[in-house]
Design an enzyme around this catalytic site. Structure first.
Site, mmCIF file in Angstrom:
data_model
loop_
_atom_site.group_PDB
_atom_site.id
_atom_site.type_symbol
_atom_site.label_atom_id
_atom_site.label_comp_id
_atom_site.label_asym_id
_atom_site.label_seq_id
_atom_site.Cartn_x
_atom_site.Cartn_y
_atom_site.Cartn_z
ATOM 1 N N LYS A 111 34.167 25.117 34.420
ATOM 2 C CA LYS A 111 35.554 25.566 34.226
ATOM 3 C C LYS A 111 35.986 25.397 32.778
ATOM 4 O O LYS A 111 36.676 26.252 32.218
ATOM 5 C CB LYS A 111 36.509 24.757 35.126
ATOM 6 N N LYS A 194 23.988 38.700 46.799
ATOM 7 C CA LYS A 194 24.892 38.400 47.908
ATOM 8 C C LYS A 194 26.242 39.100 47.764
ATOM 9 O O LYS A 194 26.675 39.446 46.656
ATOM 10 C CB LYS A 194 25.046 36.898 48.078
ATOM 11 N N LYS A 197 33.286 38.525 46.151
ATOM 12 C CA LYS A 197 34.474 39.268 45.689
ATOM 13 C C LYS A 197 34.440 39.516 44.188
ATOM 14 O O LYS A 197 35.076 40.434 43.702
ATOM 15 C CB LYS A 197 35.761 38.569 46.102
#
Ligand code: ADP
Ligand code: TRP
Length: 331
Positions: A111, A194, A197
């Site tokens: 992050k 896979k 989103k």
């Protein structure tokens, strides 16, 4: 009976990958355990959403999880920020969480790299907030994906540390919930990997997609001119279509197209049509429930209130004991 707890990040709509990889297991899990499911909206603040986004996203996930079959009568479904006890326990845990161990967490480092302009204290202490979520209900099982294993390990560290510090066997040490069978990985439609989103446009089929959108997405999935030799190995992007079919179609349909493939007689157009229709049969009732629930704020408010009440009872009990153990005592 186990106390199982799962936190759901309010980010985006559910797709088939989320459903078959996670939510379906939750629905089964709630039959056999005392389950807590909550929407992790405190955690969302680590990325500074706008108030409207925060509220809209929380509503969206609440609606979609209810639409897929999470049952507020069987489980305790609540919104994290309805439980100030979590924030209080987070504060206590932070007093015994060390800079060094928090800085070493992989998700923190990721992050920090992704949002260098916003490396806030909430990001650093994400693991202690997650630990508070879990131990506030003395949960002993947590269903986690690979990316969350380190957070669960930190939870164990914090729980053990508390127990050691106050010489009490107070918090159970939580472990990963084992679904008992291989977890399915749902492939995406773009043939690369896979379903997700954040992958490319059209890679994911969302439970809220209407039939036209689903047909369009599936028909655009990558195929080729077909096999040239009998029983040829399938390339990944074809194998992916078969994997999707195994999730939503009848075994007969899968066997039929497999046989056609092995005879070099497969018509991918037909296969995709069948796949699209079978996905629609599966998603359409869910989509209808999503629409219904979205237009029923009274029901959503009732569910949230009921969840908060049940969750409160359990959290209150823990936090009262914790205050007593730490030494916050009434005069
Ligand atoms: P996304 O990859 O779209 O960002 P999340 O990371 O929010 O999805 O995943 C939420 C849950 O859904 C996790 O438990 C994750 O393991 C599961 N999940 C997501 N995508 C898939 C997939 N393609 N196959 C199986 N499980 C998945
Ligand atoms: N960190 C989890 C995720 O990114 C969400 C989460 C927050 C969670 N608190 C939790 C998961 C407690 C399990 C238990 O998906």
């Amino acid at each position: 009976m186990e106390i199982v707890l799962s936190g759901i990040r309010p980010t985006g709509n559910l797709h088939l990958g989320n459903y078959f990889g996670a939510v379906k297991n939750f629905i089964k899990m709630q039959e056999e355990n005392k389950c807590f499911f909550f929407i992790a909206d405190y955690h969302s603040l680590t990325t500074h959403p706008t108030p409207a986004d925060l509220h809209g996203n929380v509503k969206q996930v609440l609606v979609e999880y209810l639409a897929t079959g999470l049952d507020p009568e069987k489980s305790t479904i609540y919104i994290q920020s309805d439980l100030p006890e979590i924030a209080e326990l987070y504060l206590f845990l932070n007093m015994n969480a060390y800079m060094g161990e928090l800085e070493r967490v992989t998700t923190f480092k990721d992050k920090a790299r992704k949002q260098p302009e916003n490396i806030n204290a909430g990001l650093l202490t994400y693991p202690s907030l997650m630990a508070a979520d879990i131990i506030i209900h003395k949960a002993n099982k947590v269903p986690v994906g690979k990316d969350q294993e380190q957070h669960l390990e930190m939870t164990r560290t914090f729980a053990r540390r508390f127990n050691r510090m106050y010489k009490e066997d107070f918090f159970p040490i939580p472990t990963a919930y084992n679904f008992g069978e291989e977890l399915v990985k749902v492939p995406g439609l773009d043939g690369t990997g896979k379903m997700g989103k954040s992958e490319g446009e059209g890679n994911a089929v969302f439970l809220a997609d209407d039939p036209t959108t689903i047909r369009k997405k599936v028909m655009r999935a990558l195929t080729d001119a077909g096999p040239t030799e009998p029983n040829q190995q399938k390339p990944d992007y074809i194998d992916n279509l078969f994997s999707l079919m195994k999730l939503v179609s009848t075994p007969d349909a899968v066997a039929f197209f497999d046989e056609q493939y092995n005879k070099c007689a497969i018509r991918y157009g037909d296969m995709k049509k069948q796949l699209a229709e079978d996905i629609i049969v599966f998603t359409e009732p869910v989509r209808q429930r999503i629409i219904e629930l979205s237009g029923n704020p009274e029901y959503l408010s009732k569910v949230a209130r009921m969840g908060a009440e049940k969750a409160h009872e359990s959290a209150r009990k823990t936090i009262n004991e914790v205050r007593e153990i730490i030494g916050f005592r009434a005069f």
